[in-house]
Design an enzyme around this catalytic site. Sequence first.
Site, PDB file in Angstrom:
ATOM      1  N   ASP A  17      -0.793  32.473 -21.848  1.00  0.00           N
ATOM      2  CA  ASP A  17      -1.956  32.218 -21.003  1.00  0.00           C
ATOM      3  C   ASP A  17      -3.253  32.134 -21.813  1.00  0.00           C
ATOM      4  O   ASP A  17      -4.248  32.786 -21.478  1.00  0.00           O
ATOM      5  CB  ASP A  17      -2.098  33.306 -19.924  1.00  0.00           C
ATOM      6  CG  ASP A  17      -0.835  33.507 -19.125  1.00  0.00           C
ATOM      7  OD1 ASP A  17      -0.096  32.527 -18.948  1.00  0.00           O
ATOM      8  OD2 ASP A  17      -0.587  34.644 -18.678  1.00  0.00           O
ATOM      9  N   GLU A 188      -2.011  27.272 -10.310  1.00  0.00           N
ATOM     10  CA  GLU A 188      -2.657  28.506 -10.748  1.00  0.00           C
ATOM     11  C   GLU A 188      -3.559  28.204 -11.950  1.00  0.00           C
ATOM     12  O   GLU A 188      -3.793  27.054 -12.300  1.00  0.00           O
ATOM     13  CB  GLU A 188      -1.598  29.560 -11.114  1.00  0.00           C
ATOM     14  CG  GLU A 188      -0.605  29.112 -12.169  1.00  0.00           C
ATOM     15  CD  GLU A 188       0.581  30.042 -12.299  1.00  0.00           C
ATOM     16  OE1 GLU A 188       0.979  30.663 -11.303  1.00  0.00           O
ATOM     17  OE2 GLU A 188       1.110  30.151 -13.420  1.00  0.00           O
TER      18      GLU A 188
END
Length: 521
Positions: A17, A188
């Site tokens: 991420d 997301e």
Amino acid sequence: MHHTWIKNPILRGFNPDPNILKVDDIFYIAVSSFEWLPGVRIYQSNDLVNWEHETDILTTQVDLRGNPQGGSIWAPQLSYADGLFHLMYTDVKSTKRPFKDSHNYLITSPSILGPWSEPIYINSSGFDPSLFHDTDGKKWVLNEIWDYRMTTRNKSAGIVMQEYAPDQQKLVGPVYKIFDGTELAKTEAPHIYQYGEYYYLITAEGGTGKRHAVTICRSKKITGPYELDPEYPMLTAGDKPDSPLQCSGHGSIVQTDEGRWYMAYLCTRPLLGKAAILGRETAIQEVYWTEDGWLRLVGGGNAPAIETEIATKQPIEQKKDTNFRDDFKGPLKKEWNTLRILADDTWCDLASRPGYLRMISGESIQSLFEHHILAIRQKDFRFNAVTKIDYQPTAFNQMAGLILYLNDSNYLYAYITHDEEKGRVIRLLRSKKNESILFPETVQVEEGEMELKIEVAGPTGQFYYRIARQDVWQQIGPPQDLLFLSGGFTGNFVGIAVHDMDEKNGSYADFDYFDYQGLDE
């Protein structure tokens, strides 16, 4: 300008991420830490080629005890405005369907090294928060929204945005639903960037597995409506089974002083095409803006590249140094991580026996609360790790040793313990998808300090032991298939641990050193 060829990933091992940011002349990447502390690892670079672990931000701001496997600290986002670094992150407390308890927080600091403010609670409607500082002075918080009413297993329902008022330290005004996502679903990781006359929303779609992707949309008004990139996704390996980089997505972008743009994104390198033991890693590629205002990969297409070019001011060689050693002669080195609790002097004692780490026992290896383990990321498919330990157990419930640890469902543990008939022995314990096997062999060992070693060659590993100062290594159990140490949100860790199920803090082990030697090219 020079052009430096590099190999992805730029951050090996568990570094998922990535969120990239440039402040002055320094590039930063923040990555997720999940249940490992300290949380939110920060890497920095002057050239986008070589990256150094600079710091870890979250320490006393969070309480992760009891958090579920794969929960805790998700998708940090760094931004800089008003002379302050701003960090947004999610603390996931429950992932049991249909709900998800994901609390979002904001902290600030004048320096990446702190001191960081106390967390400001933002909301809990969904994970992956980010903060956008608009040119008109307004600040906006974006996050994925979770809708428990959806019938699919993943219940990500798109991206929402709301204004943040710094003076009130809270969200104000209406909630705007700015993107429903595409048929790739599982939308997301929202990030907004302003370029030209548009606001660009960069999202991750397709989930974090094989179908992971980067999707972009844009709007001339920040609250929308947003126009979808007609050639989405702009990055994916979902339709490229032969790509050496898989699961590519969760992108963020940065501009250099020379006006070039680069995207950092996560990827995996599945071993034998099926097991990402190293977890999700960080890669980088140059991107550019087309004449009609869309973001594309330099070189064309939408494939992740294991070899790519970085423009540098002078010739630079990409370095690879994954080796790690701690002789415990001073403070614990910052590379170490612990599970859900910090390494403090209540159980990591460097004073009682100078030159050794005295590690006080914690709860069992399954504990989600007081598991006393020190570990580092596995960054190589091939490596050796060795430690020397002095441990004198008096009960079978006492154990200390060397561990390969993905999570509380999947691990391999070679440890010293006590047997009522043989005395001090070495044993090997494996948990694979929550099914544990205690190998029947008990190796009786004499008193004194002992070295434990693991040799890993891709999909297999072998544990060894020897009494200190002796030359011959003896095997512990049979060779082990390691492919099960993959999957989930994290990567495999290598470390040392002490457990005592007879008494809390009931025993201790003294470690003389820990050494990890990476053998990949």
